[in-house]
Design a protein around this motif. Structure first.
Motif, PDB file in Angstrom:
ATOM      1  N   GLN A   1      51.261  55.382  98.158  1.00  0.00           N
ATOM      2  CA  GLN A   1      49.884  54.907  98.187  1.00  0.00           C
ATOM      3  C   GLN A   1      49.445  54.679  99.631  1.00  0.00           C
ATOM      4  O   GLN A   1      50.197  54.145 100.451  1.00  0.00           O
ATOM      5  CB  GLN A   1      49.749  53.606  97.394  1.00  0.00           C
ATOM      6  CG  GLN A   1      48.324  53.152  97.181  1.00  0.00           C
ATOM      7  CD  GLN A   1      48.228  52.012  96.196  1.00  0.00           C
ATOM      8  OE1 GLN A   1      49.170  51.237  96.010  1.00  0.00           O
ATOM      9  NE2 GLN A   1      47.087  51.901  95.522  1.00  0.00           N
TER      10      GLN A   1
ATOM     11  N   PRO B   1      45.955  53.133 101.842  1.00  0.00           N
ATOM     12  CA  PRO B   1      44.838  52.200 101.600  1.00  0.00           C
ATOM     13  C   PRO B   1      43.592  52.918 101.094  1.00  0.00           C
ATOM     14  O   PRO B   1      43.204  53.969 101.610  1.00  0.00           O
ATOM     15  CB  PRO B   1      44.600  51.582 102.972  1.00  0.00           C
ATOM     16  CG  PRO B   1      45.925  51.655 103.648  1.00  0.00           C
ATOM     17  CD  PRO B   1      46.537  52.942 103.185  1.00  0.00           C
ATOM     18  N   GLY B   2      43.011  52.363 100.058  1.00  0.00           N
ATOM     19  CA  GLY B   2      41.778  52.899  99.512  1.00  0.00           C
ATOM     20  C   GLY B   2      41.957  54.028  98.518  1.00  0.00           C
ATOM     21  O   GLY B   2      40.963  54.545  97.989  1.00  0.00           O
ATOM     22  N   LYS B   3      43.195  54.398  98.261  1.00  0.00           N
ATOM     23  CA  LYS B   3      43.454  55.487  97.314  1.00  0.00           C
ATOM     24  C   LYS B   3      44.352  55.016  96.188  1.00  0.00           C
ATOM     25  O   LYS B   3      45.071  54.033  96.319  1.00  0.00           O
ATOM     26  CB  LYS B   3      44.074  56.691  98.028  1.00  0.00           C
ATOM     27  CG  LYS B   3      43.139  57.370  99.009  1.00  0.00           C
ATOM     28  CD  LYS B   3      43.709  58.700  99.476  1.00  0.00           C
ATOM     29  CE  LYS B   3      42.735  59.433 100.367  1.00  0.00           C
ATOM     30  NZ  LYS B   3      43.266  60.762 100.809  1.00  0.00           N
TER      31      LYS B   3
ATOM     32  N   ARG C   1      47.488  55.118  93.524  1.00  0.00           N
ATOM     33  CA  ARG C   1      48.903  55.383  93.702  1.00  0.00           C
ATOM     34  C   ARG C   1      49.210  56.790  93.175  1.00  0.00           C
ATOM     35  O   ARG C   1      48.888  57.126  92.032  1.00  0.00           O
ATOM     36  CB  ARG C   1      49.704  54.312  92.949  1.00  0.00           C
ATOM     37  CG  ARG C   1      51.112  54.156  93.438  1.00  0.00           C
ATOM     38  CD  ARG C   1      51.693  52.825  93.002  1.00  0.00           C
ATOM     39  NE  ARG C   1      51.144  51.702  93.765  1.00  0.00           N
ATOM     40  CZ  ARG C   1      51.649  50.471  93.725  1.00  0.00           C
ATOM     41  NH1 ARG C   1      52.710  50.213  92.951  1.00  0.00           N
ATOM     42  NH2 ARG C   1      51.103  49.504  94.432  1.00  0.00           N
TER      43      ARG C   1
END
Length: 121
Positions: free
Chosen positions: A37, A39-41, A43
């Motif tokens: 993962q 950030p902002g996406k 998993r």
């Protein structure tokens, strides 16, 4: 409990090996997988090995990453080669009581705390 290790800084084109050790129960009847993962996406599924020994890989890592498990030690490893900047992420180990290699994170029951892999140019 699942505990990952092996993360760190690696140059593009290099290799890295992650390990995940289970404890507190036997994970031999679980499918064990790796997700990552940024950030902002969401998993993202990376690779998984079923309790029966079948393996599956995400399209972005197929041919570069290899997952393996040792049921006697309740561990799963992820050998990563030809690393790219796009592989930079926190890598998580997960387990689910099933023989199915789910690619959706919400399907998994147990998670590790994650280990950071950073690929530099």
């Amino acid at each position: 409990q699942l505990v990952e290790s092996g993360g760190g800084l690696v140059q593009a084109g290099g290799s890295r090996r992650l390990s995940c050790a289970g404890s507190g129960r036997s994970f031999s009847d679980y499918t064990m997988s790796w997700f990552r993962q940024v950030p902002g996406k969401v998993r993202e599924f990376v690779a998984g090995v079923s309790r029966g020994g079948m393996s599956s890989y995400g399209s972005s890592v197929k041919g570069r990453f290899t997952a393996s498990r040792d049921n006697a030690k309740d561990t799963i490893n992820l050998q990563m080669t030809n690393l790219k900047s796009g592989d930079t992420a926190v890598y998580y180990c997960a387990a689910v009581y099933s023989d199915v290699i789910y690619t959706v994170a919400s399907s998994y029951d147990f998670w590790g705390q994650g280990t950071q892999v950073t690929v530099s140019h």
